[in-house]
Design a protein around this motif. Sequence first.
Motif, mmCIF file in Angstrom:
data_model
loop_
_atom_site.group_PDB
_atom_site.id
_atom_site.type_symbol
_atom_site.label_atom_id
_atom_site.label_comp_id
_atom_site.label_asym_id
_atom_site.label_seq_id
_atom_site.Cartn_x
_atom_site.Cartn_y
_atom_site.Cartn_z
ATOM 1 N N LEU A 138 0.822 -1.209 0.000
ATOM 2 C CA LEU A 138 0.000 0.000 0.000
ATOM 3 C C LEU A 138 0.856 1.260 0.000
ATOM 4 O O LEU A 138 0.461 2.284 -0.575
ATOM 5 C CB LEU A 138 -0.946 -0.012 1.197
ATOM 6 N N ASP A 139 2.020 1.211 0.620
ATOM 7 C CA ASP A 139 2.947 2.347 0.545
ATOM 8 C C ASP A 139 3.368 2.592 -0.907
ATOM 9 O O ASP A 139 3.412 3.740 -1.376
ATOM 10 C CB ASP A 139 4.188 2.084 1.407
ATOM 11 N N ALA A 140 3.685 1.503 -1.615
ATOM 12 C CA ALA A 140 4.073 1.621 -3.027
ATOM 13 C C ALA A 140 2.906 2.142 -3.865
ATOM 14 O O ALA A 140 3.087 2.951 -4.787
ATOM 15 C CB ALA A 140 4.542 0.265 -3.557
ATOM 16 N N LEU A 141 1.700 1.694 -3.538
ATOM 17 C CA LEU A 141 0.498 2.164 -4.235
ATOM 18 C C LEU A 141 0.327 3.668 -4.046
ATOM 19 O O LEU A 141 0.067 4.407 -5.010
ATOM 20 C CB LEU A 141 -0.723 1.411 -3.702
ATOM 21 N N GLY A 142 0.469 4.121 -2.818
ATOM 22 C CA GLY A 142 0.320 5.544 -2.536
ATOM 23 C C GLY A 142 1.326 6.396 -3.297
ATOM 24 O O GLY A 142 0.987 7.453 -3.835
ATOM 25 N N GLU A 143 2.566 5.938 -3.363
ATOM 26 C CA GLU A 143 3.600 6.679 -4.090
ATOM 27 C C GLU A 143 3.278 6.759 -5.580
ATOM 28 O O GLU A 143 3.450 7.809 -6.220
ATOM 29 C CB GLU A 143 4.959 6.011 -3.884
ATOM 30 N N ALA A 144 2.816 5.638 -6.145
ATOM 31 C CA ALA A 144 2.508 5.605 -7.574
ATOM 32 C C ALA A 144 1.334 6.526 -7.909
ATOM 33 O O ALA A 144 1.359 7.249 -8.914
ATOM 34 C CB ALA A 144 2.205 4.174 -8.011
ATOM 35 N N VAL A 145 0.299 6.518 -7.068
ATOM 36 C CA VAL A 145 -0.860 7.376 -7.305
ATOM 37 C C VAL A 145 -0.465 8.842 -7.163
ATOM 38 O O VAL A 145 -0.884 9.693 -7.957
ATOM 39 C CB VAL A 145 -2.002 7.009 -6.332
ATOM 40 N N GLN A 146 0.363 9.156 -6.177
ATOM 41 C CA GLN A 146 0.814 10.537 -5.991
ATOM 42 C C GLN A 146 1.613 11.023 -7.200
ATOM 43 O O GLN A 146 1.433 12.147 -7.675
ATOM 44 C CB GLN A 146 1.663 10.648 -4.722
ATOM 45 N N ASP A 147 2.489 10.174 -7.715
ATOM 46 C CA ASP A 147 3.280 10.540 -8.894
ATOM 47 C C ASP A 147 2.369 10.806 -10.093
ATOM 48 O O ASP A 147 2.574 11.767 -10.849
ATOM 49 C CB ASP A 147 4.276 9.429 -9.243
ATOM 50 N N ALA A 148 1.362 9.950 -10.269
ATOM 51 C CA ALA A 148 0.436 10.123 -11.391
ATOM 52 C C ALA A 148 -0.353 11.421 -11.264
ATOM 53 O O ALA A 148 -0.559 12.140 -12.249
ATOM 54 C CB ALA A 148 -0.513 8.931 -11.472
ATOM 55 N N LEU A 149 -0.793 11.735 -10.039
ATOM 56 C CA LEU A 149 -1.516 12.983 -9.821
ATOM 57 C C LEU A 149 -0.629 14.205 -10.083
ATOM 58 O O LEU A 149 -1.055 15.182 -10.698
ATOM 59 C CB LEU A 149 -2.042 13.037 -8.386
ATOM 60 N N SER A 150 0.613 14.125 -9.614
ATOM 61 C CA SER A 150 1.542 15.251 -9.777
ATOM 62 C C SER A 150 1.794 15.562 -11.244
ATOM 63 O O SER A 150 1.969 16.728 -11.624
ATOM 64 C CB SER A 150 2.871 14.939 -9.076
ATOM 65 N N GLU A 151 1.793 14.531 -12.079
ATOM 66 C CA GLU A 151 2.019 14.727 -13.520
ATOM 67 C C GLU A 151 0.907 15.555 -14.159
ATOM 68 O O GLU A 151 1.111 16.175 -15.213
ATOM 69 C CB GLU A 151 2.108 13.372 -14.226
ATOM 70 N N MET A 152 -0.268 15.558 -13.534
ATOM 71 C CA MET A 152 -1.415 16.253 -14.128
ATOM 72 C C MET A 152 -1.733 17.579 -13.455
ATOM 73 O O MET A 152 -2.728 18.235 -13.814
ATOM 74 C CB MET A 152 -2.644 15.332 -14.089
ATOM 75 N N ASP A 153 -0.940 17.976 -12.490
ATOM 76 C CA ASP A 153 -1.179 19.244 -11.801
ATOM 77 C C ASP A 153 -1.142 20.402 -12.799
ATOM 78 O O ASP A 153 -0.222 20.514 -13.616
ATOM 79 C CB ASP A 153 -0.119 19.474 -10.719
ATOM 80 N N GLY A 154 -2.150 21.263 -12.735
ATOM 81 C CA GLY A 154 -2.165 22.467 -13.560
ATOM 82 C C GLY A 154 -2.684 22.284 -14.970
ATOM 83 O O GLY A 154 -2.782 23.261 -15.730
ATOM 84 N N ILE A 155 -3.038 21.068 -15.368
ATOM 85 C CA ILE A 155 -3.564 20.848 -16.716
ATOM 86 C C ILE A 155 -5.042 21.252 -16.749
ATOM 87 O O ILE A 155 -5.833 20.794 -15.921
ATOM 88 C CB ILE A 155 -3.406 19.372 -17.138
ATOM 89 N N PRO A 156 -5.443 22.108 -17.685
ATOM 90 C CA PRO A 156 -6.841 22.560 -17.745
ATOM 91 C C PRO A 156 -7.813 21.409 -18.036
ATOM 92 O O PRO A 156 -7.426 20.373 -18.585
ATOM 93 C CB PRO A 156 -6.837 23.562 -18.912
ATOM 94 N N ALA A 157 -9.081 21.630 -17.685
ATOM 95 C CA ALA A 157 -10.105 20.595 -17.819
ATOM 96 C C ALA A 157 -10.237 20.089 -19.256
ATOM 97 O O ALA A 157 -10.296 18.877 -19.503
ATOM 98 C CB ALA A 157 -11.445 21.122 -17.317
ATOM 99 N N ASP A 158 -10.294 21.015 -20.233
ATOM 100 C CA ASP A 158 -10.451 20.596 -21.630
ATOM 101 C C ASP A 158 -9.275 19.751 -22.093
ATOM 102 O O ASP A 158 -9.447 18.789 -22.859
ATOM 103 C CB ASP A 158 -10.600 21.817 -22.536
ATOM 104 N N ARG A 159 -8.096 20.102 -21.634
ATOM 105 C CA ARG A 159 -6.897 19.350 -22.022
ATOM 106 C C ARG A 159 -6.910 17.966 -21.383
ATOM 107 O O ARG A 159 -6.515 16.979 -22.023
ATOM 108 C CB ARG A 159 -5.644 20.120 -21.596
#
Length: 316
Positions: free
Chosen positions: A280-301
């Motif tokens: 679950l620690d590894a899961l949390g890190e992977a999900v956080q990384d995926a979320l960080s990649e999308m920070d600031g991307i507009p809704a339409d994009r």
Amino acid sequence: MITFLDFEKPIAELEGKIRDLRKLSGGDGSMDLSDEVDRLQSKRDRLLGEAYAGLSPWQKTQVARHPERPHFSDIVAHLFTDFTPLAGDRSFGEDQALMGGLARFNGRSVLVMGNEKGTDTPSRIKHNFGMSRPEGYRKAVRLMDLADRFGLPVLTFVDTPGAYPGIGAEERGQSEAIAKSTERCLRLGVPVVATIVGEGGSGGAVALAAGNRVLMFEHAIYSVISPEGCASILWRTSDKAKDAATALKITAQDLVKLGVADGIIPEPLGGAHREPKRALDALGEAVQDALSEMDGIPADRLRQLRRDRFLAIGRL
């Protein structure tokens, strides 16, 4: 005590010997068997490593279905805070196979939902073994609408054999409910990260997994139909399930190559059920990384990227 799978019989025998030796040396202290215990533990770890390094698709299916793998309730308890469950589809009723609500993930407000199979007989019956009825998918749409309205990322955790195929479910529009949930995933203007944590079965899984990022645990599976179901259709017998598992290419490794999944989350030696906290620690890190990649991307994009991702599947 861990439940051992069929291909783990040699490991189970070693575990039994290790337990017996520990009992003998843990009595009055007159017998020091620590060296023998260490030797057997080393042999067990070696056999475990060899077994899990070369798992067949059918063996991975068995691991993905292991009853002691982390469940949705475990994921929420370990990775999220301030979880507020939300219930009901505002049309027919509550579906306990699909759970969700508002929570905080690393301090960030999110909408989290996923399949819950249950951990013992009463809870499995309560959660219908993780197989949602139409009201479960309509609840998912309602929760995604909330997330879109308030700009909350959506995190889904998939672990289901598939949608419930009962007569009542079909009468209440199972196919339409699954299609609506899939469509809503694709139209969201917020980041969507889906993780296949165990079984990802058929449209019942796709309804929660049409995300910007689709992650899979190392020994999870994701398929259009179960190996048994495929074998029953093609060979008229479920005895061919092993062959079907290979032909379907259901493993995380195969699906990353095909572009269906974006990343593999490593599991501890012997599977997530042996060391769930590490998994679950590894899961949390992977999900956080995926979320960080999308920070600031507009809704339409975000919508366009999600659309492009799914249209690209199957292009070799």
